[in-house]
Design a protein around this motif. Structure first.
Motif, PDB file in Angstrom:
ATOM      1  N   ASN A 288      44.954  -8.442 -24.072  1.00  0.00           N
ATOM      2  CA  ASN A 288      43.338  -8.844 -23.760  1.00  0.00           C
ATOM      3  C   ASN A 288      42.842  -8.830 -22.176  1.00  0.00           C
ATOM      4  O   ASN A 288      42.173  -9.511 -21.914  1.00  0.00           O
ATOM      5  CB  ASN A 288      42.777  -9.809 -24.572  1.00  0.00           C
ATOM      6  CG  ASN A 288      41.220  -9.907 -24.548  1.00  0.00           C
ATOM      7  OD1 ASN A 288      40.705  -9.025 -24.683  1.00  0.00           O
ATOM      8  ND2 ASN A 288      40.818 -11.090 -24.549  1.00  0.00           N
ATOM      9  N   ASN A 289      43.756  -7.623 -21.647  1.00  0.00           N
ATOM     10  CA  ASN A 289      43.418  -7.659 -20.263  1.00  0.00           C
ATOM     11  C   ASN A 289      43.651  -8.908 -19.390  1.00  0.00           C
ATOM     12  O   ASN A 289      42.932  -9.180 -18.394  1.00  0.00           O
ATOM     13  CB  ASN A 289      42.015  -7.178 -20.010  1.00  0.00           C
ATOM     14  CG  ASN A 289      41.648  -5.763 -20.436  1.00  0.00           C
ATOM     15  OD1 ASN A 289      42.501  -4.861 -20.407  1.00  0.00           O
ATOM     16  ND2 ASN A 289      40.500  -5.636 -21.117  1.00  0.00           N
ATOM     17  N   ARG A 290      44.624  -9.794 -19.872  1.00  0.00           N
ATOM     18  CA  ARG A 290      44.999 -10.954 -19.070  1.00  0.00           C
ATOM     19  C   ARG A 290      46.550 -10.757 -19.100  1.00  0.00           C
ATOM     20  O   ARG A 290      47.288 -10.304 -20.095  1.00  0.00           O
ATOM     21  CB  ARG A 290      44.369 -12.110 -19.714  1.00  0.00           C
ATOM     22  CG  ARG A 290      42.937 -12.093 -19.767  1.00  0.00           C
ATOM     23  CD  ARG A 290      42.267 -13.231 -20.435  1.00  0.00           C
ATOM     24  NE  ARG A 290      42.635 -14.589 -20.097  1.00  0.00           N
ATOM     25  CZ  ARG A 290      42.170 -15.646 -20.847  1.00  0.00           C
ATOM     26  NH1 ARG A 290      41.455 -15.608 -21.689  1.00  0.00           N
ATOM     27  NH2 ARG A 290      42.406 -16.937 -20.225  1.00  0.00           N
TER      28      ARG A 290
ATOM     29  N   GLU B 278      44.557  -8.666 -32.970  1.00  0.00           N
ATOM     30  CA  GLU B 278      44.926 -10.014 -33.017  1.00  0.00           C
ATOM     31  C   GLU B 278      46.330 -10.487 -32.351  1.00  0.00           C
ATOM     32  O   GLU B 278      47.119  -9.455 -32.094  1.00  0.00           O
ATOM     33  CB  GLU B 278      45.306 -10.244 -34.605  1.00  0.00           C
ATOM     34  CG  GLU B 278      44.077 -10.341 -35.476  1.00  0.00           C
ATOM     35  CD  GLU B 278      44.350 -10.498 -36.754  1.00  0.00           C
ATOM     36  OE1 GLU B 278      43.738 -11.190 -37.733  1.00  0.00           O
ATOM     37  OE2 GLU B 278      45.303  -9.790 -37.428  1.00  0.00           O
ATOM     38  N   TRP B 279      46.491 -11.505 -31.967  1.00  0.00           N
ATOM     39  CA  TRP B 279      47.622 -12.043 -31.196  1.00  0.00           C
ATOM     40  C   TRP B 279      48.468 -12.923 -32.109  1.00  0.00           C
ATOM     41  O   TRP B 279      47.972 -13.934 -32.296  1.00  0.00           O
ATOM     42  CB  TRP B 279      47.200 -12.499 -29.962  1.00  0.00           C
ATOM     43  CG  TRP B 279      48.195 -12.882 -28.890  1.00  0.00           C
ATOM     44  CD1 TRP B 279      49.579 -12.248 -28.886  1.00  0.00           C
ATOM     45  CD2 TRP B 279      48.544 -13.874 -27.769  1.00  0.00           C
ATOM     46  NE1 TRP B 279      50.432 -12.632 -28.119  1.00  0.00           N
ATOM     47  CE2 TRP B 279      49.499 -13.295 -27.262  1.00  0.00           C
ATOM     48  CE3 TRP B 279      47.527 -14.879 -27.455  1.00  0.00           C
ATOM     49  CZ2 TRP B 279      49.948 -14.207 -25.927  1.00  0.00           C
ATOM     50  CZ3 TRP B 279      47.926 -15.493 -26.107  1.00  0.00           C
ATOM     51  CH2 TRP B 279      48.933 -15.297 -25.666  1.00  0.00           C
TER      52      TRP B 279
ATOM     53  N   ASP C  15      42.225 -14.338 -32.231  1.00  0.00           N
ATOM     54  CA  ASP C  15      41.639 -12.942 -32.550  1.00  0.00           C
ATOM     55  C   ASP C  15      41.734 -12.177 -31.362  1.00  0.00           C
ATOM     56  O   ASP C  15      42.253 -12.365 -30.517  1.00  0.00           O
ATOM     57  CB  ASP C  15      40.180 -13.142 -33.201  1.00  0.00           C
ATOM     58  CG  ASP C  15      39.524 -13.859 -32.059  1.00  0.00           C
ATOM     59  OD1 ASP C  15      39.750 -13.888 -30.736  1.00  0.00           O
ATOM     60  OD2 ASP C  15      38.268 -14.517 -32.320  1.00  0.00           O
ATOM     61  N   SER C  16      41.264 -10.981 -31.352  1.00  0.00           N
ATOM     62  CA  SER C  16      41.221  -9.859 -30.313  1.00  0.00           C
ATOM     63  C   SER C  16      40.633 -10.521 -28.969  1.00  0.00           C
ATOM     64  O   SER C  16      40.820  -9.934 -27.874  1.00  0.00           O
ATOM     65  CB  SER C  16      40.482  -8.660 -30.569  1.00  0.00           C
ATOM     66  OG  SER C  16      39.324  -8.775 -30.934  1.00  0.00           O
ATOM     67  N   ASP C  17      39.940 -11.589 -28.932  1.00  0.00           N
ATOM     68  CA  ASP C  17      39.273 -12.041 -27.829  1.00  0.00           C
ATOM     69  C   ASP C  17      39.804 -13.293 -27.465  1.00  0.00           C
ATOM     70  O   ASP C  17      39.529 -14.204 -26.644  1.00  0.00           O
ATOM     71  CB  ASP C  17      37.738 -12.356 -27.988  1.00  0.00           C
ATOM     72  CG  ASP C  17      36.915 -11.179 -28.354  1.00  0.00           C
ATOM     73  OD1 ASP C  17      37.046 -10.232 -27.417  1.00  0.00           O
ATOM     74  OD2 ASP C  17      35.969 -11.185 -29.160  1.00  0.00           O
ATOM     75  N   LEU C  18      41.122 -13.464 -27.986  1.00  0.00           N
ATOM     76  CA  LEU C  18      41.938 -14.741 -27.646  1.00  0.00           C
ATOM     77  C   LEU C  18      41.304 -16.037 -28.052  1.00  0.00           C
ATOM     78  O   LEU C  18      41.604 -17.115 -27.245  1.00  0.00           O
ATOM     79  CB  LEU C  18      42.392 -14.782 -26.151  1.00  0.00           C
ATOM     80  CG  LEU C  18      43.143 -13.523 -25.940  1.00  0.00           C
ATOM     81  CD1 LEU C  18      43.648 -13.958 -24.409  1.00  0.00           C
ATOM     82  CD2 LEU C  18      44.422 -13.260 -26.848  1.00  0.00           C
ATOM     83  N   ASN C  19      40.533 -16.177 -29.321  1.00  0.00           N
ATOM     84  CA  ASN C  19      39.937 -17.437 -29.902  1.00  0.00           C
ATOM     85  C   ASN C  19      41.155 -17.887 -30.804  1.00  0.00           C
ATOM     86  O   ASN C  19      41.581 -17.083 -31.749  1.00  0.00           O
ATOM     87  CB  ASN C  19      38.671 -16.835 -30.458  1.00  0.00           C
ATOM     88  CG  ASN C  19      37.767 -16.626 -29.481  1.00  0.00           C
ATOM     89  OD1 ASN C  19      37.390 -17.260 -28.526  1.00  0.00           O
ATOM     90  ND2 ASN C  19      37.061 -15.683 -29.781  1.00  0.00           N
TER      91      ASN C  19
END
Length: 490
Positions: free
Chosen positions: A150-152, A199-200, A221-225
């Protein structure tokens, strides 16, 4: 250094008198090798190039591994206990820039301030120096996987929470725990990003630090929630360094290196190999819960890493390097005896679990000529059926074609040491396997290093480009390629 001399230097240090630092020594690594420590942070703007860097290759290649800032008292350290050391190769318009830096963990900062080792053997606080400050993340060396998600950029270590790193400067940012929502005390060194959903998928081994076999399944989720965290008990308190996820299933693999706190308190290893135990493989529906896990047993199958896994009807297929014995030979067996290094050598193997059968063991198909470790694939095909796998083989850097079982290799010989190969596609929509294989190489005999770029379609032809660095970097375990990272202006 003798035990008496060691105790003398320790007492003199405590009394603010003279302190003789223990000698640096090569650290026991895999396959019986011993590797030197480096202790050098470096930058190289415009690496010397040999060949031509492909124009399609634009982005940053991150690597993470262990390097020992200060040696322990004695000579029984091992490579996986080194301090986190991150490297990056910025590839842009045919140029390559390099940088390396230590991850600024709590233990790194405390030892740097003290100018000596404080926290000694691997995951064994009972061996620490008497004056070592108590820190909650004593074991977090942040040294295993430079994970781009996620770009991190995260520095992962399996017994702790990740450290986030600045992708441009490599400076250490905050410890990441999903804004305090993660209950598990650990997040796996090997995580899986779903190429379809984003997803992570992660796990936390010994999630409550009871060391009784407790494991957490963690999903973001894909936003790292954080969207899911479930706890279960493994059949025994064994090692799980990697795991697998398919489109339909989650696979947990418990390996016969067990934890015994009484042994650790007595000065023994945190992990010890138990040859009487089979590895245990728990498979659950991805849409189910950990209550649905079905356990399989696999005697003489010891696994550190997973190449890939996929589901085919009622069958779950897992591809991995498999050793017949202790894959981590720097740990003794449960009787305190060294194990046979030859039994640590792994062969690329296909394990097939039949969920429709009452048989509780997988079918094991070893690829006899495929001896090696550090497997990777074209990540766009992760969690599903795929064709190509790449790995660091006994002969060099190899590719297996699972459709034909054909092996292709670019040969390398010691003392040059290849790190894990990572595949980068030629373009976002390129066919599977059409791209490049990136390999960092440490030339131990000349104290030089390089990034080697191979054409994945023709490994045997050798490098199409080499980006050279003026020292031999420490061995790195795992890394990621970030396409077209937006860096600040230099």
């Amino acid at each position: 250094m003798t035990d008496q001399a060691t105790q003398t230097t320790r007492r003199e240090s405590e009394n603010h008198g003279p302190y003789r630092q223990p000698d640096f020594h090569p650290l026991p690594s895999f396959y019986g090798k011993k590797l030197p420590t480096v202790r050098l942070e470096a930058e190289v703007y415009d690496c010397e190039l040999e060949g031509v860097v492909p124009p399609q290759l634009n982005g940053t290649y991150y690597r993470l591994g262990p390097d020992t800032l200060y040696p322990i008292l004695g000579d029984d350290d091992n490579i996986i206990n080194g301090d986190g050391y991150v490297m990056k190769f910025r590839i842009e318009d045919g140029h390559v820039d390099f940088a390396s830096k230590y991850v600024q963990t709590s233990r790194y900062l405390e030892q740097r301030k003290a100018r000596r080792r404080l926290y000694n053997e691997y995951r064994n606080p009972f061996t620490d120096e008497p004056d070592a400050p108590k820190i909650p993340d004593r074991d977090n060396t942040a040294n295993t996987y430079a994970m781009w998600v996620n770009n991190r950029l995260f520095a992962l270590r399996e017994d702790s929470h990740p450290h986030e790193l600045d992708p441009e400067t490599l400076e250490t940012l905050d410890v990441f725990d999903f804004d305090g929502k993660l209950k598990s005390t650990a997040l796996s060194a090997h995580t899986k990003v779903d190429p379809v959903t984003g997803e992570w998928w992660c796990f936390g081994l010994f999630a409550e630090r009871r060391f009784e076999g407790e494991v957490a399944l963690v999903v973001a989720d894909s936003d790292l929630n954080l969207v899911r965290e479930e706890l279960f008990e493994a059949p025994y308190p064994g090692l799980m360094h990697d795991f697998a996820v398919t489109r339909e299933h989650v696979i947990f693999d418990i390996q016969p290196l067990t934890v015994d706190l009484d042994r650790a308190k007595a000065g023994g290893d945190f992990y010890a190999y138990d040859p009487e135990l089979p590895s245990m493989w728990g498979i659950m529906p991805r849409s189910g819960t950990v209550a649905d896990i079905r356990w399989f047993r696999a005697p003489n199958v010891v696994v550190g890493h997973i190449m890939n896994a996929f589901t085919d009807g009622d069958r779950v297929i897992v591809d991995a390097p498999v050793s017949p014995g202790n894959a981590f030979p720097f740990f003794t067996d449960v009787n305190g005896q060294p194990t046979d290094v030859d039994e640590s050598f792994a062969k690329i193997t296909r394990l097939t679990f039949d969920l429709s059968s009452d048989v509780d063991e997988p079918i094991v198909e070893r690829i006899e000529d495929a001896v090696g470790e550090m497997p990777r694939i074209d990540d766009r095909f992760g969690m599903g059926a795929y064709r190509y796998g790449y790995y660091k083989s006994a002969e060099g850097i190899s590719r297996i074609d699972w459709q034909t079982r054909e092996l292709t290799t670019f040969p390398m010989t010691p003392p040059s040491l290849a790190h894990e190969p990572v595949f980068v596609p030629r373009s976002a929509d390129a066919p599977e396997g059409d791209g490049f294989v990136l390999v960092v190489v440490s030339h131990l005999h000349t104290n030089r290093g390089e990034l080697m770029i191979l054409d994945a379609n023709d490994l045997a032809a050798g490098p199409i480009a080499r980006a050279k660095i003026p020292y031999s970097p420490p061995f790195t375990f795992h890394g990621s390629f970030a396409h077209n990272v937006d860096h600040a202006a230099r």
